[in-house]
Design a protein around this motif. Structure first.
Motif, mmCIF file in Angstrom:
data_model
loop_
_atom_site.group_PDB
_atom_site.id
_atom_site.type_symbol
_atom_site.label_atom_id
_atom_site.label_comp_id
_atom_site.label_asym_id
_atom_site.label_seq_id
_atom_site.Cartn_x
_atom_site.Cartn_y
_atom_site.Cartn_z
ATOM 1 N N TYR A 95 5.373 13.559 0.213
ATOM 2 C CA TYR A 95 6.052 12.621 1.106
ATOM 3 C C TYR A 95 5.399 11.261 0.916
ATOM 4 N N TRP A 96 6.207 10.207 0.711
ATOM 5 C CA TRP A 96 5.616 8.918 0.392
ATOM 6 C C TRP A 96 6.274 7.779 1.165
ATOM 7 N N THR A 153 0.855 -1.183 0.000
ATOM 8 C CA THR A 153 0.000 0.000 0.000
ATOM 9 C C THR A 153 0.892 1.234 0.000
ATOM 10 N N ILE A 154 0.805 2.009 -1.071
ATOM 11 C CA ILE A 154 1.586 3.236 -1.170
ATOM 12 C C ILE A 154 0.714 4.402 -0.738
ATOM 13 N N ARG A 155 1.279 5.285 0.060
ATOM 14 C CA ARG A 155 0.580 6.491 0.506
ATOM 15 C C ARG A 155 1.429 7.697 0.141
ATOM 16 N N VAL A 156 0.791 8.687 -0.485
ATOM 17 C CA VAL A 156 1.463 9.928 -0.853
ATOM 18 C C VAL A 156 0.712 11.062 -0.164
ATOM 19 N N ALA A 157 1.444 11.885 0.563
ATOM 20 C CA ALA A 157 0.817 12.952 1.341
ATOM 21 C C ALA A 157 1.564 14.266 1.107
ATOM 22 N N THR A 177 -0.711 12.950 7.495
ATOM 23 C CA THR A 177 -2.088 13.185 7.927
ATOM 24 C C THR A 177 -2.943 13.704 6.774
ATOM 25 N N ASN A 178 -2.307 14.265 5.756
ATOM 26 C CA ASN A 178 -3.034 14.785 4.597
ATOM 27 C C ASN A 178 -2.675 13.936 3.373
ATOM 28 N N ILE A 179 -3.250 12.735 3.298
ATOM 29 C CA ILE A 179 -2.953 11.805 2.207
ATOM 30 C C ILE A 179 -3.750 12.192 0.966
ATOM 31 N N ILE A 180 -3.059 12.345 -0.140
ATOM 32 C CA ILE A 180 -3.743 12.732 -1.378
ATOM 33 C C ILE A 180 -3.815 11.575 -2.376
#
Length: 237
Positions: free
Chosen positions: A113-114, A79-83, A89-92
Motif C-alpha cells: 500500500y503506497w 515523500t513516498i511511503r510503502v507499507a 503502520t508497517n512501513i517497509i
C-alpha cells in the motif's frame, strides 16, 4: 507687548508643525505590509503507477505520480511511503525526492500500500490517497484479497445517532474471485463479529447518542483466503 504679539504666530506655526510630525510618526507603522502566511501545497491528486489493485510482474517498481502545486512557488519535496498495511503502520520503504518518480526494490508475492506526501519546506504538507498493488510471486495461482478500504463514516468521525451506514470497498487482483466480508462491530476496541459472509459492501447499523463505535471488515475470496482489515471508529452525537 509688540514682541509678545510677534511671538504668538511663531509658536502657533511650531505647534502645527509638531502636530503634523507626530501624526506622521504615529502612522508610520501602518505602511508596513503584514506577513503573509505560507500556504500548504495541494495533495498529489494522481498516483500514476502502480495504479490501484495492479498486479506487478516485476518487484523492482518505478513509482510515478502527478506533481502537486504550490501557490507560493516553493520547491516541493515528495515523500513516498510503502507499507504492508493500508493504514501504513508497517512501513517497509520511505524515500524523499524532488522528482515525481522513484524506483524501489520490493519483495515478491506481497500486497503493498503506497501514498505520497508533498511538502514545501515550510512545515506544510499534504498527503495523497493510498493505493494497493501486488507483486507477483513464483508459482502463485491465487492471491489474497486486499484489505478493505474505508468509505464511510470517515475515521474518527462525529456522526448523528440513529441509523449509521457502514461503507467500504473490497478488491482483489484475481478479478474472477468472488469476495465476501465478515463484519466486526461494537462499542469496545477489537469488537466481536457482528455478521459473516456478507456479499455486500455497505450495511446499516443502529447507533445511540454519545457513544464511540469500533468496526472492522475482513475480506475473503472464494478460495478461502482471508485478509484481516484494520480497525476503524466513529462517535455519535
Amino acid at each position: 507687548m509688540n514682541k509678545i504679539l510677534k511671538l504668538i504666530p511663531v509658536l502657533a506655526v511650531a505647534a502645527v508643525f509638531t502636530a503634523s510630525c507626530s501624526s506622521s510618526d504615529d502612522g508610520g507603522g501602518a505602511g508596513v505590509a503584514p506577513t503573509v502566511p505560507n500556504t500548504a501545497p495541494t495533495a498529489v491528486s494522481n498516483l500514476v503507477y502502480p495504479s490501484s489493485d495492479l498486479l506487478c510482474i516485476d518487484s523492482n517498481i518505478t513509482f510515478e505520480w502527478a506533481a502537486a502545486t504550490d501557490v507560493d512557488n516553493d520547491v516541493l519535496e515528495y515523500t513516498i511511503r510503502v507499507a504492508t498495511d493500508r493504514d501504513q503502520t508497517n512501513i517497509i520503504a520511505q524515500q524523499t525526492t524532488t522528482n515525481t518518480s522513484i524506483t524501489i526494490q520490493l519483495g515478491s508475492g506481497t500486497a503493498y500500500y503506497w501514498n505520497v506526501t508533498a511538502s514545501d519546506g515550510e512545515d506544510n504538507a499534504a498527503a495523497s490517497s493510498t493505493l494497493a498493488f501486488y507483486t507477483e510471486g513464483n508459482g502463485v495461482s491465487n492471491y489474497a484479497p486486499f484489505t478493505a478500504a474505508l468509505n464511510a463514516p470517515a475515521a474518527d468521525a462525529l456522526v448523528d445517532a440513529g441509523t449509521t451506514t457502514l461503507d467500504w470497498t473490497g478488491s482483489d487482483v484475481d478479478v474472477a474471485d468472488t469476495l465476501t466480508y465478515d463484519l466486526y462491530f461494537g462499542t469496545t476496541s477489537s469488537p466481536a463479529i457482528s455478521q459473516s459472509d456478507l456479499t455486500v459492501s455497505t450495511i446499516d447499523v443502529t447507533t445511540v447518542a454519545g457513544t464511540t463505535y469500533y468496526w472492522r471488515v475482513d475480506t475473503k475470496d472464494n478460495n478461502g483466503v482471508k485478509s484481516i482489515g484494520q480497525e476503524w471508529s466513529f462517535t455519535t452525537n
